[in-house]
Design an enzyme around this catalytic site. Structure first.
Site, PDB file in Angstrom:
ATOM      1  N   TYR B 176      -6.980  20.467-104.385  1.00 55.48           N
ATOM      2  CA  TYR B 176      -7.356  21.678-103.642  1.00 55.48           C
ATOM      3  C   TYR B 176      -7.811  22.735-104.629  1.00 55.48           C
ATOM      4  O   TYR B 176      -7.563  22.623-105.831  1.00 55.48           O
ATOM      5  CB  TYR B 176      -6.189  22.195-102.799  1.00 55.48           C
ATOM      6  CG  TYR B 176      -5.066  22.810-103.582  1.00 55.48           C
ATOM      7  CD1 TYR B 176      -3.989  22.058-104.014  1.00 55.48           C
ATOM      8  CD2 TYR B 176      -5.077  24.173-103.898  1.00 55.48           C
ATOM      9  CE1 TYR B 176      -2.953  22.627-104.729  1.00 55.48           C
ATOM     10  CE2 TYR B 176      -4.056  24.760-104.619  1.00 55.48           C
ATOM     11  CZ  TYR B 176      -2.994  23.990-105.037  1.00 55.48           C
ATOM     12  OH  TYR B 176      -1.974  24.553-105.755  1.00 55.48           O
ATOM     13  N   CYS B 177      -8.505  23.785-104.105  1.00 59.54           N
ATOM     14  CA  CYS B 177      -8.945  24.866-104.984  1.00 59.54           C
ATOM     15  C   CYS B 177      -8.864  26.202-104.261  1.00 59.54           C
ATOM     16  O   CYS B 177      -7.851  26.551-103.706  1.00 59.54           O
ATOM     17  CB  CYS B 177     -10.320  24.593-105.558  1.00 59.54           C
ATOM     18  SG  CYS B 177     -11.575  24.200-104.318  1.00 59.54           S
ATOM     19  N   ARG B 178      -9.964  26.952-104.265  1.00 57.44           N
ATOM     20  CA  ARG B 178      -9.875  28.340-103.791  1.00 57.44           C
ATOM     21  C   ARG B 178     -10.033  28.507-102.296  1.00 57.44           C
ATOM     22  O   ARG B 178      -9.562  29.474-101.719  1.00 57.44           O
ATOM     23  CB  ARG B 178     -10.952  29.188-104.476  1.00 57.44           C
ATOM     24  CG  ARG B 178     -10.676  29.359-105.948  1.00 57.44           C
ATOM     25  CD  ARG B 178     -11.856  29.998-106.629  1.00 57.44           C
ATOM     26  NE  ARG B 178     -11.585  30.219-108.033  1.00 57.44           N
ATOM     27  CZ  ARG B 178     -12.505  30.130-108.981  1.00 57.44           C
ATOM     28  NH1 ARG B 178     -13.748  29.801-108.650  1.00 57.44           N
ATOM     29  NH2 ARG B 178     -12.204  30.351-110.229  1.00 57.44           N
ATOM     30  N   PHE B 206      -5.927  27.443-101.450  1.00 64.14           N
ATOM     31  CA  PHE B 206      -4.625  28.072-101.606  1.00 64.14           C
ATOM     32  C   PHE B 206      -4.419  29.325-100.758  1.00 64.14           C
ATOM     33  O   PHE B 206      -3.350  29.459-100.139  1.00 64.14           O
ATOM     34  CB  PHE B 206      -4.339  28.384-103.077  1.00 64.14           C
ATOM     35  CG  PHE B 206      -3.002  29.013-103.273  1.00 64.14           C
ATOM     36  CD1 PHE B 206      -1.840  28.266-103.112  1.00 64.14           C
ATOM     37  CD2 PHE B 206      -2.890  30.366-103.561  1.00 64.14           C
ATOM     38  CE1 PHE B 206      -0.603  28.856-103.245  1.00 64.14           C
ATOM     39  CE2 PHE B 206      -1.644  30.954-103.695  1.00 64.14           C
ATOM     40  CZ  PHE B 206      -0.499  30.204-103.537  1.00 64.14           C
TER      41      PHE B 206
END
Lengths: 226, 226
Positions: B176-178, B206
């Site tokens: 996962y990222c932003r 997140f």
DNA sequence: TATATATTCAATAAACTACTTGAACGAAGT
DNA sequence: ACTTCGTTCAAGTAGTTTATTGAATATATA
């Protein structure tokens, strides 16, 4: 290329923001949250010229917030989804929370606000089930017809005076209107209290009630002006 | 007078909308949703000049969306509340739902999207509890440090290549990222699949995880580059 | 005290927005 | 066919926003 994607995408998101960047447009959205409206009706209620209103509606449409339906020589606009109501409420909540000017305005114009102790939606629902409360919808008849709190009586503010005698003195009377900043319910409660009634305002208005997933009634159940 | 109240009030709400009416500002908001940032960092990441970034931050502040903290010669900006993240997500959701151009852009640039079957947050949480999955956070170390999914390994995309050997081949790897339109996780999953891993992307990023009230970890639990 | 660094301010031109006015369009009624 | 009505379009003006540039401010370092 992948860097353009983000910019292009966010530029699209910004179109939604741009649609929300004008007070008149926000007012149009608030009225449309009550239900479908013709251009003329929207112009009247917002105080703008018809041409001006039409242009703003155009912008809202280009941002995807409203949709239009043509019926004879009338064009009816509506919000393109419940998510738009939610968006509007989000904007309102953020403004309330972080803009000092909003609290100042509310305190200046709605000094009564605190003394009236608004009743939360869920609490009203519980009490209404037990018949402990009389609920009145002070919006115009057409808005009431498009949807209202179950069991609520439609008493437009203009006709409140006439129907004062119809309300019970032994149970509480709760009034609501278009939203938390709609003054109709404030005025109604003030008048009712003056008449010796145990009156309160519903916290928020009908769009918020609907948005919260609470039960609604669309058929005009009861008319106060029978 | 009472009619001015509404106009004044809605003009205030419109200031929030105006702040959202520019793609660069929305990008700043998205980065700030990851945590506090200095002007310089924001300028770098958004591709704007520092002066330009400063001006946009000024506007966001006047609209009440961000707040600033001065620390030595640096000024750190942060979102003024979680409601701002929610507002941003509302805008994004409405744009996704009603703007054809958004779907076109997503389909053009993220053709992989469908084939990668993102995993919903709740499902990931359940599986992580049972140790059935390895979670990796592909954002830069500082963003990871400010908060991440419990038990997630921090593997910035630039270091993914080095650590390929550390990942298990027998359990699923979730990246996962932003946020939903951040390409970091897409790239990571693509690389992992290429290496024969059973890799998937977490649906959203997140900030959405945090916003959903799911548990988060702020202390840097595990570092992949020990 | 001098100097470098981070941020903000100020001034400008180009682009855009809001509102007004009057004309154009299309559907309904006579 | 003609008129009326509701809506949209087009053009013009005043005001606002954007990005750029260079200067100003304030904090740390030498």
């Amino acid at each position: 290329m992948s860097t353009n994607f983000k910019q292009d995408l966010f530029a699209e998101f910004a179109r939604v923001g741009k649609a929300l960047s004008n007070g008149n447009r926000l007012e149009l959205i608030e009225f449309l949250a009550q239900g479908e409206r013709s251009v003329e009706a929207l112009a009247k209620v917002s105080g703008m010229t018809v041409a001006n209103t039409s242009q703003h509606l155009q912008q809202l449409r280009q941002a995807g917030l409203v949709a239009a339906r043509k019926d004879g020589q009338h064009v009816h606009y509506r919000l393109s989804g419940d998510d738009v109501v939610q968006l509007f409420e989000c904007v309102r909540r953020v403004a309330e929370a972080h803009l000092a000017e909003v609290t100042r305005l509310v305190n200046t114009y709605l000094t009564v606000k605190d003394s009236l102790e608004p009743i939360p939606a869920q609490e009203l629902l519980n009490r209404a089930r037990d018949g402990l409360v009389t609920v009145i919808d002070v919006r115009p008849a057409e808005e009431y017809a498009a949807g209202h709190v179950p069991g609520a009586l439609n008493v437009p503010l203009s006709q409140l005076e006439k129907h004062l005698a119809d309300f019970p003195h032994d149970t509480e009377v709760v009034a609501y209107c278009r939203g938390p900043y709609c003054v109709l319910a404030y005025d109604a409660v003030a008048r009712l209290r003056q008449g010796g009634f145990d009156a309160r305002r519903l916290e928020d208005g009908f769009p918020e009630w609907k948005q919260a997933g609470l039960p609604i009634e669309t058929a005009p159940a009861q008319k106060a002006n029978e």
